[in-house]
Each structure stands twice: as C-alpha cells, then as structure tokens.
Design a protein around this motif. Structure first.
Motif, PDB file in Angstrom:
ATOM      1  N   GLN B  16       0.818  -1.131  -0.185  1.00  0.00           N
ATOM      2  CA  GLN B  16       0.175   0.080   0.086  1.00  0.00           C
ATOM      3  C   GLN B  16       0.795   1.206  -0.132  1.00  0.00           C
ATOM      4  O   GLN B  16       0.638   2.214  -0.758  1.00  0.00           O
ATOM      5  CB  GLN B  16      -1.072  -0.061   1.206  1.00  0.00           C
ATOM      6  CG  GLN B  16      -2.078  -1.043   0.928  1.00  0.00           C
ATOM      7  CD  GLN B  16      -3.158  -0.723   1.559  1.00  0.00           C
ATOM      8  OE1 GLN B  16      -3.297   0.414   2.330  1.00  0.00           O
ATOM      9  NE2 GLN B  16      -4.310  -1.263   1.221  1.00  0.00           N
ATOM     10  N   ARG B  17       2.021   1.161   0.697  1.00  0.00           N
ATOM     11  CA  ARG B  17       2.862   2.520   0.855  1.00  0.00           C
ATOM     12  C   ARG B  17       3.191   2.965  -0.684  1.00  0.00           C
ATOM     13  O   ARG B  17       3.356   3.950  -0.918  1.00  0.00           O
ATOM     14  CB  ARG B  17       3.854   2.248   1.860  1.00  0.00           C
ATOM     15  CG  ARG B  17       3.467   2.460   3.290  1.00  0.00           C
ATOM     16  CD  ARG B  17       4.297   3.509   3.965  1.00  0.00           C
ATOM     17  NE  ARG B  17       3.943   4.741   3.696  1.00  0.00           N
ATOM     18  CZ  ARG B  17       4.411   5.959   4.259  1.00  0.00           C
ATOM     19  NH1 ARG B  17       5.893   5.828   4.816  1.00  0.00           N
ATOM     20  NH2 ARG B  17       4.040   6.945   4.054  1.00  0.00           N
ATOM     21  N   ALA B  20       0.517   3.806  -2.820  1.00  0.00           N
ATOM     22  CA  ALA B  20       0.271   5.403  -2.415  1.00  0.00           C
ATOM     23  C   ALA B  20       1.180   6.328  -3.164  1.00  0.00           C
ATOM     24  O   ALA B  20       0.747   7.309  -3.539  1.00  0.00           O
ATOM     25  CB  ALA B  20      -0.147   5.516  -0.953  1.00  0.00           C
ATOM     26  N   ARG B  21       2.448   5.982  -2.922  1.00  0.00           N
ATOM     27  CA  ARG B  21       3.542   6.842  -3.175  1.00  0.00           C
ATOM     28  C   ARG B  21       3.487   7.257  -4.797  1.00  0.00           C
ATOM     29  O   ARG B  21       3.709   8.353  -5.099  1.00  0.00           O
ATOM     30  CB  ARG B  21       4.923   6.388  -2.662  1.00  0.00           C
ATOM     31  CG  ARG B  21       6.077   7.336  -2.920  1.00  0.00           C
ATOM     32  CD  ARG B  21       5.935   8.720  -2.052  1.00  0.00           C
ATOM     33  NE  ARG B  21       5.437   8.447  -0.964  1.00  0.00           N
ATOM     34  CZ  ARG B  21       5.964   8.388   0.263  1.00  0.00           C
ATOM     35  NH1 ARG B  21       7.213   8.255  -0.036  1.00  0.00           N
ATOM     36  NH2 ARG B  21       5.478   8.536   1.383  1.00  0.00           N
ATOM     37  N   THR B  24       1.147   9.439  -6.026  1.00  0.00           N
ATOM     38  CA  THR B  24       1.303  10.982  -5.659  1.00  0.00           C
ATOM     39  C   THR B  24       2.346  11.413  -6.791  1.00  0.00           C
ATOM     40  O   THR B  24       2.179  12.315  -7.118  1.00  0.00           O
ATOM     41  CB  THR B  24       2.148  11.003  -4.212  1.00  0.00           C
ATOM     42  OG1 THR B  24       1.145  10.232  -3.249  1.00  0.00           O
ATOM     43  CG2 THR B  24       2.105  12.740  -4.084  1.00  0.00           C
ATOM     44  N   PHE B 111      -8.529  -0.402  -1.716  1.00  0.00           N
ATOM     45  CA  PHE B 111      -7.582   0.660  -1.542  1.00  0.00           C
ATOM     46  C   PHE B 111      -8.442   2.076  -2.182  1.00  0.00           C
ATOM     47  O   PHE B 111      -8.763   2.049  -3.326  1.00  0.00           O
ATOM     48  CB  PHE B 111      -6.259   0.650  -2.655  1.00  0.00           C
ATOM     49  CG  PHE B 111      -5.231   1.624  -2.356  1.00  0.00           C
ATOM     50  CD1 PHE B 111      -4.266   1.380  -1.777  1.00  0.00           C
ATOM     51  CD2 PHE B 111      -5.355   2.614  -2.992  1.00  0.00           C
ATOM     52  CE1 PHE B 111      -3.140   2.312  -1.444  1.00  0.00           C
ATOM     53  CE2 PHE B 111      -4.453   3.845  -2.690  1.00  0.00           C
ATOM     54  CZ  PHE B 111      -3.434   3.392  -2.148  1.00  0.00           C
ATOM     55  N   ARG B 113      -8.540   6.251  -2.862  1.00  0.00           N
ATOM     56  CA  ARG B 113      -7.662   7.294  -3.214  1.00  0.00           C
ATOM     57  C   ARG B 113      -8.758   8.448  -3.417  1.00  0.00           C
ATOM     58  O   ARG B 113      -9.238   8.298  -4.479  1.00  0.00           O
ATOM     59  CB  ARG B 113      -6.661   6.886  -4.209  1.00  0.00           C
ATOM     60  CG  ARG B 113      -5.768   8.227  -4.586  1.00  0.00           C
ATOM     61  CD  ARG B 113      -4.623   8.623  -3.332  1.00  0.00           C
ATOM     62  NE  ARG B 113      -3.650   9.321  -3.485  1.00  0.00           N
ATOM     63  CZ  ARG B 113      -2.375   9.258  -3.281  1.00  0.00           C
ATOM     64  NH1 ARG B 113      -2.140   8.353  -2.809  1.00  0.00           N
ATOM     65  NH2 ARG B 113      -1.848  10.172  -3.626  1.00  0.00           N
TER      66      ARG B 113
END
Ligand code: B12
Ligand SMILES: Nc1nc2c(ncn2[C@@H]2O[C@H](COP(=O)(O)OP(=O)(O)O)[C@@H](O)[C@H]2O)c(=O)[nH]1
Ligand SMILES: [Mg+2]
Lengths: 135, 309
Positions: B16-17, B20-21, B24, B111, B113
């Motif tokens: 997940q990290r 997510a990154r 971005t 997930f 976003r």
C-alpha cells in the motif's frame, strides 16, 4: 510543477465537535492544499490507514473531548508500526498547556488551540513539510 | 527520495505505501516518474474499470461503499479513485468521499484514493487515469472511479471505463435534467439509489419510460435499471451481478475492443494536452504572451510555435 501539500483532517473517538475541523479544512484548502476529511467518530487505526492510502504529508487531528492523551500517542505508535513516520502529525482543539508540552515531546509536530489565526496554521504546515523535505 | 522506478516491485506486490506513493508521483506529473509509469503500463489491463457518475448528493460514494462490501464477499480486490473538485480560486480542494466509505477501512484488499480535479476542464484528470493504472497493476480486480458528477465529466468517464454506471436519486428532481444532459445515452447500467425512500419506485418507472423512447448506445445492450439502497443493502448484489453480466457481454460480443480503443485514444489526448500545458508554463517567460497581447502574433501562430510546428 509543485504538487499541492496533502493533509488528512480527522476527528477521532466520541468527540462530536466538528466546527473547528471544518474551519481548518477550509483554511488549508484556501491556502491551495488538498484536504481529505474523513468525518466524525473515526478510530486511530482508520486515520492511519487512510493517511497511508492517501499518501498525505500531514495528519491533522482535532480533539475537543479531552481524550487527546489517548488518541495522539496511539496514532504516533501506529505510524511507527507501519513504517510511516515521515507523515507529520499536528493537532488542535481544547488541550491544556501541560498536555500540549507532553504531546510535543512524544512527536506531535505542532498544536493549535482556540482562536489560532488561519495564517499561523498555514505557515506552520508549510514550514513542517518543507523541513521534512522530499520523500 | 526513492526513485519512482524502484517503487514498481512494491506496487506489483500490492504494497500500500508504494502504491500510494507512486500515485502521488504520477499525479504531480514530474519527468522523473515517466519511465516508471511506462514500465507500469505493461502490467495493466487486467482490471475491470467501472465509472460511476451522477449529480452530487445522488449517493455515489455510499453506493461505492456498498458495492465494495458485496464484491469483497465475493473475494475480489477493489481499488477506488474518488474525485472531488478543486477550488478554482486557490487550487486547493476538500475531499469528503471517504466519510461514506469508512466501513471499508482496515481491509488490505481495498484501496481508496481521493483526488482533486485540479483545473482539468472535463473533471476527469489525466492523473486519475494514471491512478487507475497503478491500482490495476497492483492487482485490484475492480477499479471504481467516482466522478464529481458535474459538467463534462459524465462524458469523460465513459472514455475511461469499461462499464459506466449513472446514479439517479429519487427526490432530487434531476430526472428531467437527465435527458437534457444526454446522460441517458452514456449509461451501461442505470442505478436508482436510495430505494428505501417511498418515491423511488416512481423514479425507476420514469427512467424506464424514458429509456424506451431512447436509442441505446449499443443495440444489443439495453441498459438495465437497478434500484439500490445503501441503508438496507437492497439491490446491491443484483447490481454486482449486472456489472459482471455487462463485463461478460463486452467480452463475448467483442465490444470490449471498441472500449479499449476509445480509452486509449482519450488517454493519449489527455496526456498530450497536459504536456502542452506544462510546456506553456515553461515557456511563459518567452515572448509569446506579450506578442499575442500586442497583436504581433495571432493565438494560432503562437500555439503552432509552442508545438514546435
Ligand atoms: C460549540 C461547542 C459545542 C457544540 C458543538 C457543535 C459542533 N458541531 O461542533 C455542542 C453544543 C454540540 C457541544 C456539545 C458538547 N460539548 Co462542547 N463546546 C463548544 C464550544 C463552546 C466551542 C467549540 C467550537 O466550535 N469552537 C469554534 C472552533 C472554530 O474552534 P476550535 O474547535 O477550537 O478550533 C480552532 C483551534 O482549536 C484550532 N484547531 C482545532 N482543531 C484543529 C485541528 C487541526 C489539524 C489544526 C491545525 C487546528 C485545529 O483551529 C481552529 C481555529 O482557530 C467549546 C468551548 C471552547 N471554548 O472551545 C465547548 C467544549 C469543547 N464542549 C465541551 C463539552 C464538555 C461538551 C459536551 C460533552 C457537553 C455535554 N455535557 O453535553 C457535548 C459533547 C458533544 C460531543 N458529542 O462531543 C467542553 C469540553 C471539555 C474538555 N475537553 O475537557 C468544552 C471545552 C466546554 C467547556 N469549557 O467545558 N459543544
Ligand atoms: N436514505 C438513503 N440515503 C442515502 C443513500 N445513499 C446515500 N444517501 C444519503 O445521500 C447523501 C449523499 O450521499 P453520497 O454518497 O455522499 O453522495 P455523492 O455526493 O453522490 O457521493 C448522504 O446524506 C447520504 O447519507 C441511500 O441508499 N438511502
Ligand atoms: Mg461522493
């Protein structure tokens, strides 16, 4: 292109005071930030999970119920567990001075109490994100 | 800073990290991220992409939550991109779709976003489509895009999704407007939300009547109307089945190829538009703007020079 700062604004536990949190969300939006508001009555786990998926720079927790000494440390611990300590945690609301000192020593980056002017909040968020640097 | 390319293994493993990154980075649209997005693209194309549109307040976020819970019971992994408008004044945004989706918190197979439109004209920005790619590559089998539900983005979501759901709610008085906006033609599936309310049956009946008067987008697929309630859970399983039926129809009829081409075209155009815009920002110091202001160049000539023509 400079990407906007991302902030997750949260209310945790039974605290139903949401005026302040909505004011803060608007202040940060008006400063050009992307603000995610997760609503009332979230758990610390909810907040940290959401912050990771949203890849926010900052978690901002509003606490007016007096439960700040429970929830703030829990959020900091969860971030450590999930290897996400690059996420900055700030807070605001009704927090006695002595508790504010204790919370800051635990790792809460900044706290804003009643009647904080908008610029103070915006400048602090920008400075904290700048100081952390790219990640 | 970890190079974006090095995030790819984590993304493919569904960390997940890293997911997510990378979203971005993709959203920021930096040069640095482009090779990573190109590498990532080879791993996409597995997810079923579902676009959900409907006016604000029609119950989209609540529907996404209910649908996701039902799909989780069926063992599927779900990625969600929830889009909210940026303020035209500050460029910032307040995104609140998660408020309705909290029940999904803590499930590693979901997930969510949130993403702002960031001045993108149509509402569905290039970045949202890149986020869909990241979720697709990360192994989310259903990827749901929740749109803002105003302006052009109803049309845009069609060019991004395999199945488009249009949500109408009873009591919003938007049934007549729906015809005007041409929203009837874009739906693969119509959802009437809030069916726990007494006037929902009338909205369903009205919608069905209008659909009879209208030519469907595909003569072999009559868009079904499904009534749902986020309160009682009514109709949610049926909707999930209907989505699967539409997916199967697209594949058995070969119509999926048209959709895939349409999506690819739209992706190329959107990305090109953004590259032009970025170039404009870099060139702004140049004399183009002055020259056009002073009538030394026409806007057309300036645009051609910007494109290097
Ligand atoms: C309005 C109010 C209410 C309203 C809330 C309406 C709402 N939807 O928000 C109502 C009447 C419902 C209410 C109810 C209660 N309240 Co009341 N309430 C207040 C009051 C008078 C003002 C709060 C407020 O809205 N301020 C305006 C906003 C804009 O300010 P703010 O929240 O402080 O936010 C500013 C800063 O703190 C900071 N900030 C805040 N959060 C954050 C977050 C971030 C990230 C950042 C950067 C900054 C930031 O920025 C803002 C702008 O400067 C306070 C007293 C006070 N002086 O604070 C009591 C107070 C908070 N309430 C209190 C209590 C006890 C209650 C009740 C338990 C009363 C009861 N027995 O029923 C209930 C509990 C309700 C619940 N479910 O939680 C106590 C809390 C005591 C404590 N902490 O130990 C207080 C302090 C009153 C008191 N002195 O006893 N309350
Ligand atoms: N009664 C009822 N209310 C609903 C239902 N779904 C959504 N709502 C309410 O409608 C409002 C808007 O819902 P939301 O999901 O945020 O809509 P969106 O703006 O389209 O994403 C909220 O107040 C919801 O509680 C439903 O199935 N039944
Ligand atoms: Mg919504």
């Amino acid at each position: 292109m400079q990407a906007p700062i991302r902030v997750l604004i949260a209310k945790v536990g039974l605290d139903g005071h949401d005026r302040g949190v909505k004011v803060v969300a608007r202040i940060l939006r008006d400063a050009g930030m992307d603000v995610i508001y997760t609503g009332l009555h979230r758990s610390s786990e909810d907040v940290v999970n959401a912050a990771i998926q949203e890849d926010v720079d900052v978690i901002g927790v509003s606490m007016l119920s007096g439960a700040h000494m429970t929830h703030f440390p829990r959020i900091l611990n969860l971030l450590k567990e999930k290897d996400a300590t690059d996420i900055i945690v700030i807070g605001g609301g009704v927090i006695p001075d002595a508790d504010a000192v204790a919370l800051k020593s635990m790792g809460i980056a900044d706290l804003f109490l009643q009647d904080t002017p908008p610029d103070t909040i915006v400048n602090s968020v920008r400075a904290l994100v700048e100081a952390r640097g790219q990640r | 800073m970890i190079p974006s390319l090095e995030l790819i293994p984590g993304v493919l493993a569904g960390r997940q990290r890293d997911v997510a990154r990378l979203i971005t980075r993709a959203e920021a649209g930096d040069h640095e991220c482009r090779p990573a997005m190109t590498e990532l693209y080879r791993h996409t194309g597995k997810a079923h992409i579902i676009g959900i549109t409907g006016v604000p307040g029609s119950g989209k976020s609540t529907l996404v939550k209910s649908l996701t819970i039902a799909a989780r019971h069926a063992g599927r992994r779900i990625g969600i991109v929830a889009i909210d408008p940026s303020s035209p004044f500050s460029g910032g945004a307040i995104m609140g779709d998660r408020i309705r989706m909290n029940e999904l918190s803590g499930d590693p197979n979901v997930f969510i976003r949130s993403m702002a439109t960031r001045g993108s004209l149509g509402g569905l920005c290039r970045a949202a489509l890149d986020a869909v790619d990241v979720l697709d590559a990360a192994g989310y089998e259903l990827v749901i895009i929740e749109t803002v539900g105003v302006g052009q983005d109803e049309v845009e979501v069609v060019r991004a999704s395999h199945s488009t759901l249009v949500v109408s709610a009873p009591g919003l008085g938007d049934d007549i407007q729906a015809i005007k906006a041409g929203i009837l033609e874009i739906a693969d599936i119509h959802v009437v939300s809030k069916c726990d309310k007494p006037d929902a049956q009338r909205t369903i009946a009205d919608l069905k009547t209008m659909l009879m008067l209208d030519m469907p987008r595909d003569p072999n697929w009559m868009p079904p109307v499904v009534g749902t309630s986020g309160e009682t859970g009514k109709g949610i399983d049926e909707l999930l089945k209907t989505i699967q039926t539409h997916h199967d129809y697209l594949h058995s009829s070969g119509r999926i190829q048209d959709r895939l081409r349409m999506i690819a075209e739209s992706r190329i155009l959107k990305t090109a538009e953004e590259l032009v815009r970025q170039r404009f920002v870099r060139h702004r110091a140049d004399s183009f703007t002055d020259q056009v202001t002073q009538r030394q160049l026409s806007p057309y000539q300036a645009a051609q020079r910007l494109l290097g023509e």
